[in-house]
Design a protein around this motif. Structure first.
Motif, mmCIF file in Angstrom:
data_model
loop_
_atom_site.group_PDB
_atom_site.id
_atom_site.type_symbol
_atom_site.label_atom_id
_atom_site.label_comp_id
_atom_site.label_asym_id
_atom_site.label_seq_id
_atom_site.Cartn_x
_atom_site.Cartn_y
_atom_site.Cartn_z
ATOM 1 N N LYS A 1 3.155 7.327 4.785
ATOM 2 C CA LYS A 1 3.229 6.026 4.014
ATOM 3 C C LYS A 1 4.956 5.670 4.099
ATOM 4 C CE LYS A 1 -0.810 5.589 1.542
ATOM 5 N NZ LYS A 1 -1.546 4.573 2.309
ATOM 6 N N GLU B 1 -3.332 16.815 -3.814
ATOM 7 C CA GLU B 1 -2.427 15.833 -3.848
ATOM 8 C C GLU B 1 -2.022 15.812 -5.407
ATOM 9 O OE1 GLU B 1 -4.495 11.723 -3.202
ATOM 10 O OE2 GLU B 1 -6.058 13.174 -3.239
ATOM 11 N N SER C 1 0.635 9.093 11.501
ATOM 12 C CA SER C 1 -0.150 8.563 10.064
ATOM 13 C C SER C 1 -0.664 9.572 9.293
ATOM 14 C CB SER C 1 -1.487 7.910 10.898
ATOM 15 O OG SER C 1 -2.291 8.977 11.121
ATOM 16 N N VAL D 1 -5.512 7.200 -4.289
ATOM 17 C CA VAL D 1 -6.872 6.520 -4.161
ATOM 18 C C VAL D 1 -7.739 7.080 -5.224
ATOM 19 C CG1 VAL D 1 -8.803 6.129 -2.829
ATOM 20 C CG2 VAL D 1 -6.650 6.552 -1.694
ATOM 21 N N ASP E 1 -0.620 17.534 -0.024
ATOM 22 C CA ASP E 1 -0.798 16.190 0.637
ATOM 23 C C ASP E 1 -0.035 15.228 -0.064
ATOM 24 O OD1 ASP E 1 -1.343 13.440 1.352
ATOM 25 O OD2 ASP E 1 -3.500 13.898 1.613
ATOM 26 N N HIS F 1 0.774 -1.310 0.052
ATOM 27 C CA HIS F 1 0.067 0.007 -0.029
ATOM 28 C C HIS F 1 0.882 1.239 0.014
ATOM 29 C CE1 HIS F 1 -4.034 1.414 -0.160
ATOM 30 N NE2 HIS F 1 -3.976 2.250 1.077
ATOM 31 N N GLN G 1 0.810 9.874 -0.038
ATOM 32 C CA GLN G 1 1.345 8.979 -1.100
ATOM 33 C C GLN G 1 2.204 9.132 -2.266
ATOM 34 O OE1 GLN G 1 -1.510 5.545 -3.705
ATOM 35 N NE2 GLN G 1 -2.264 6.594 -2.024
HETATM 36 C C1 LIG Z 1 -2.992 11.099 -0.123
HETATM 37 C C2 LIG Z 1 -3.379 10.416 1.146
HETATM 38 N N1 LIG Z 1 -3.441 11.177 2.248
HETATM 39 C C3 LIG Z 1 -3.831 10.474 3.287
HETATM 40 C C4 LIG Z 1 -3.783 9.449 3.611
HETATM 41 C C5 LIG Z 1 -4.284 8.713 4.863
HETATM 42 O O1 LIG Z 1 -3.074 8.089 5.500
HETATM 43 P P1 LIG Z 1 -3.352 6.928 6.610
HETATM 44 O O2 LIG Z 1 -4.200 5.744 5.992
HETATM 45 O O3 LIG Z 1 -1.777 6.698 7.100
HETATM 46 O O4 LIG Z 1 -3.863 7.786 7.734
HETATM 47 C C6 LIG Z 1 -3.620 8.254 2.530
HETATM 48 C C7 LIG Z 1 -3.826 7.091 2.508
HETATM 49 O O5 LIG Z 1 -4.133 6.473 1.744
HETATM 50 C C8 LIG Z 1 -3.301 9.130 1.195
HETATM 51 O O6 LIG Z 1 -3.485 8.185 0.156
#
Ligand SMILES: Cc1ncc(COP(=O)(O)O)c(C=O)c1O
Length: 392
Positions: A239, A177, A95, A182, A210, A37, A213
């Motif tokens: 990540k 992003e 996270s 996603v 952001d 992931h 990813q």
């Molecule tokens: C661009 C983006 N931001 C935030 C997150 C959230 O991250 P987490 O699952 O570590 O909380 C993700 C998770 O896939 C993501 O892809």
């Protein structure tokens, strides 16, 4: 006690991992083109990462943020050097969602404003404000519904200009992003990103990139936003930062000033997480992994463009997506079940490739050969696939 059943699970038990391979309990080897992931940056169980964590564990794993933790500064210095953002400030958390949460909150504190602009198909995490800024009503609980977040179409400069013209003075932040993960590997245009920067400057709003990813070297630059030659006010990271050890953070531009108590966390920045994150940066630097991600990603995308059955190959570095034609919609399951290759997906028909930045050319060639076979197999027998329907 039952586990709370929220994840659609493949019936596979991975018990061992090394570099870009993982093994199940029966010893079956899988090629990991999914990087667990988008998390594995320097390769599964990298010896330097294991050693650093082990050594730290034997000294001290955790003490609260109420004392000096010099390894946090060591991490900040290394991060500043490798990202080129030496003059930024680092706040550590655990996270991606928490990074988003802190970034949005900080922008609101800084500007004294409430409105957040996010974009169609955005994913920023599942905690309260992060999920409010995520364009997926299915995961937004009633309590998270707010009119403080406005969704505008991605890559639409005109819509953004129009919104700012009318409501610019209320906007605390734009969160974007540079490549939506996603959302299906949608790449922001440079002009769109530059327009965000310009409008934020003109209206006193904060630009939040952001990079949970698309950051941390994955796209062939430390931050994907670097391709547009602009700086964000706040970058989110998670990540790839810990190579599987839970750690996240935000980089904060110098003009945003801290105040005691403004942000905080119990676990964020603990000794063990910092050791893991430092090990990752040391290997990224030592093995030129950002450059390798760039070159290997280019190679992989060029090769994939030769294949029939898949189209719109897109992305940067080792963040790659392609659309799968209807006749091949079982491709992802077929790759996993018959050929033992993990890939990612984005609904409805996108395959995402997010391998470790340390993946070797021979493993990419192995993947390409498997893709060729898999497509041929599905082509010769498209309706009667031998694939069992797993809950993915
Ligand atoms: C661009 C983006 N931001 C935030 C997150 C959230 O991250 P987490 O699952 O570590 O909380 C993700 C998770 O896939 C993501 O892809």
């Amino acid at each position: 006690m039952k586990l709370f059943d929220v994840y659609p699970i493949n019936d596979i038990n991975i018990v061992r991992a090394k570099d870009s391979y993982v093994w199940d309990e029966n010893g079956v080897q899988y090629l990991d083109m999914y990087g667990g992931h988008a998390v594995i940056s320097i390769g599964h169980t990298h010896p330097h990462w294991v050693k650093r964590i082990d050594e730290q564990l034997n000294q001290i794993a955790f003490y609260s943020n109420s004392i000096k933790i010099p390894i946090q500064q060591e991490l900040a210095d290394k991060l500043g050097k490798i990202s080129g953002k030496n003059n930024y400030q680092l706040f550590l958390c655990n996270s991606g969602a928490e990074a988003t949460e802190n970034a949005l909150k900080l922008a609101s504190f800084h500007t004294g404003r409430k409105k957040i602009i996010a974009f169609s198909k955005a994913f920023h995490g599942r905690t309260s404000l992060a999920v409010s800024a995520t364009d997926n009503p299915a995961i937004v609980a009633p309590v998270n519904e707010t009119d403080n977040v406005i969704f505008l179409p991605y890559n639409d400069e005109e819509a953004l200009k129009e919104y700012f013209q009318q409501h610019g003075r209320y906007v605390a932040a734009v969160i974007v992003e540079a490549i939506q993960g996603v959302g299906g590997i949608a790449v922001a245009t440079e002009n769109f990103l530059k327009t965000i920067r310009q409008l934020c400057n003109e209206n006193g709003a904060s630009f939040i990139a952001d990079e949970v990813q698309c950051g941390y070297g994955r796209t062939g630059k430390f931050f994907c936003l670097d391709y547009a030659n602009i700086d964000a006010d706040i970058y989110t990271m998670a990540k790839g930062m810990g190579n599987g050890f839970p750690v996240g953070g935000i980089l904060i531009a110098p003009h945003i000033h801290p105040k005691h108590g403004m942000l905080g966390t119990t676990f964020g920045g603990n000794h063990l997480a910092c050791a893991a994150a430092l090990a990752v940066l040391e290997i990224i630097e030592q093995d030129d992994l950002i450059e390798k991600a760039h070159d290997n990603g280019q190679y992989l995308m060029n090769e994939l463009k030769q294949f029939s059955g898949i189209k719109n190959i897109r992305g940067k570095g080792l963040m790659i997506g392609f659309d799968v034609a209807d006749e091949f919609k079982k491709l992802r399951k077929h790759l996993l079940q018959k050929h033992h290759v993990f890939t990612g997906e984005a609904k409805p028909n996108v395959i995402r490739l997010l391998p470790s930045l340390s993946i070797h050319r021979r493993q990419l060639d192995e993947f390409l050969a498997i893709m060729k076979n898999a497509i041929e197999e599905l082509n010769s027998n498209p309706l009667k696939s031998n694939v069992i329907d797993l809950r993915t």
